[in-house]
Motif scaffolding. Structure first.
Motif: not given
Ligand SMILES: C[S@@+](CC[C@H](N)C(=O)[O-])C[C@H]1O[C@@H](n2cnc3c(N)ncnc32)[C@H](O)[C@@H]1O
Length: 360
Positions: A77-78, A15-17, A21-26
């Motif tokens: 949004v970022t 879940e944490q990773f 990953c979502l943070g990296v994408m954004n």
């Protein structure tokens, strides 16, 4: 064969990773949008506008409203831009402008983010090199010299004369008296021209093997009316200029060399006895485990993969890599015959080590 437990593949760590990953994408998306914000002048425009509609911002920047609105929404949004839904207006907080505008000088992160976009331009070629080996040529990066010149000029303008040169003992006084200076891998030559302008009794020679960069250095020197700045188209791996200089500088120009040990040896040979070498290169450890907490380490390894290591390998070189690190740098300086090596830093440039070494 080890089998993964359910906890390992579905538990909290996953879940944490996933969140990371979502943070990296954004964040990756924000990097590209911010690079556009720099190149189109949108951050500079917004910094001087009150909170404004997309139409007003687009008009002030001379840009297409539909693109600007989509960009504004992405930057909202970022977390780069603030939005008021009641008035449908956007603003750039002053604290963000301090890191995103031309006026921010060396603190302008948006300018650096252009390198993220540059990496994307060669991605397919790099993917292919993972299979075939080899590297790329500087000509694969049509925007490299311009982006590099812009980025380094901001640091040179802010700190070269007042903070960098004084790192070398007595250097400003010796430059004022008159000494011979060379800059290897001088790129577009702004450092040479700034120094030549400030110290008219010293001579300054910039070496680079890029015709585009040398032409830029020469035209800036002509514009500034400098008689003591010379630019030479030269592969510094073939430089043979024994006992010619009292100071040699290399700004971010050793780690991407095809043959860095040869270049350092040539610098050692080119220095007069007692002469000094000032080498600026990325602040990192030579041991990857010591770079894990380094805030810019990911960027360094990526830049290395997409450019610095690749251009070295493209010339059948060593592929030293951007994160060659302080330990390897100091060893190589010693092997080149340089002594009294000191690793220094300046406040306005936390990303780089400033190595000062002497030819005994
Ligand atoms: C990362 S850029 C730095 C440029 C400049 N010092 C600056 O700070 O803006 C590295 C420079 O080294 C030059 N270069 C790389 N290998 C070289 C070689 N063997 N001989 C001469 N120049 C070289 C490249 O053309 C490029 O301009």
């Amino acid at each position: 064969m080890t089998t993964k437990t359910e906890e390992e593949t579905t538990g909290e760590a996953v879940e944490q990773f996933a969140g990371r990953c979502l943070g990296v994408m954004n964040n990756a998306a924000a990097a590209l949008l911010a690079s556009i914000g720099h190149q189109t002048g949108l951050f500079d425009t917004m910094a001087v506008l009150p909170t404004s509609s997309s139409a007003r911002i687009a008009s002030a920047a001379g840009l297409n409203e539909r693109y600007v609105r989509e960009w504004l929404n992405g930057m909202t949004v970022t977390g780069f831009v603030e939005y008021s839904p009641e008035t449908r207006t956007y603003s750039l907080p002053a604290a963000h402008a301090a890191l995103l505008t031309t006026a921010a000088g060396p603190d302008n992160i948006a300018q650096v983010l252009q390198f993220v976009a540059m990496m994307g331009e060669v991605e397919q070629k790099i993917v292919e090199r993972f299979r075939t080996g080899g590297g790329l040529s500087y000509s694969d990066y049509p925007r490299f010299h311009q982006t590099m010149a812009e980025e380094s000029a901001a640091t040179f303008d802010a700190a070269l004369l007042g903070a960098v040169l004084p790192l070398v003992p007595d250097l400003p006084a010796r430059l004022a008296t008159g000494i011979d200076v060379a800059d290897v891998g001088c790129g577009s030559g702004h450092a040479i021209n700034l120094m030549a302008d400030a110290y008219p009794t010293s001579t300054f020679t910039g070496y680079d093997f890029s015709e585009e960069a040398i032409a830029h250095g020469r035209s800036e020197a002509a514009r500034m009316g400098l008689a003591n700045a010379t630019f030479v188209l030269q592969d510094v791996a073939d430089l043979h200029a024994p006992d010619s200089f009292d100071l040699v500088t290399a700004f971010d120009a050793i780690h991407d060399q095809a043959h860095p040990a040869t270049v350092l040896a040539n610098i050692g040979q080119a220095l007069r006895r007692g002469g000094q070498f000032l080498m600026v290169d990325f602040k990192a450890s030579s041991n990857v485990e010591e770079n894990i907490g380094l805030p810019w380490a990911g960027f360094l390894y990526a830049m290395s993969t997409f450019h610095c290591m690749s251009v070295s390998l493209g010339l059948d070189g060593d592929g030293l890599g951007t994160a060659w690190g302080e330990q390897v740098a100091r060893r190589m300086l010693t092997e080149a015959g340089l002594r009294d090596i000191e690793t220094k830093s300046i406040e306005s440039d936390p990303f780089n080590n400033y190595f000062v070494a002497t030819k005994k």
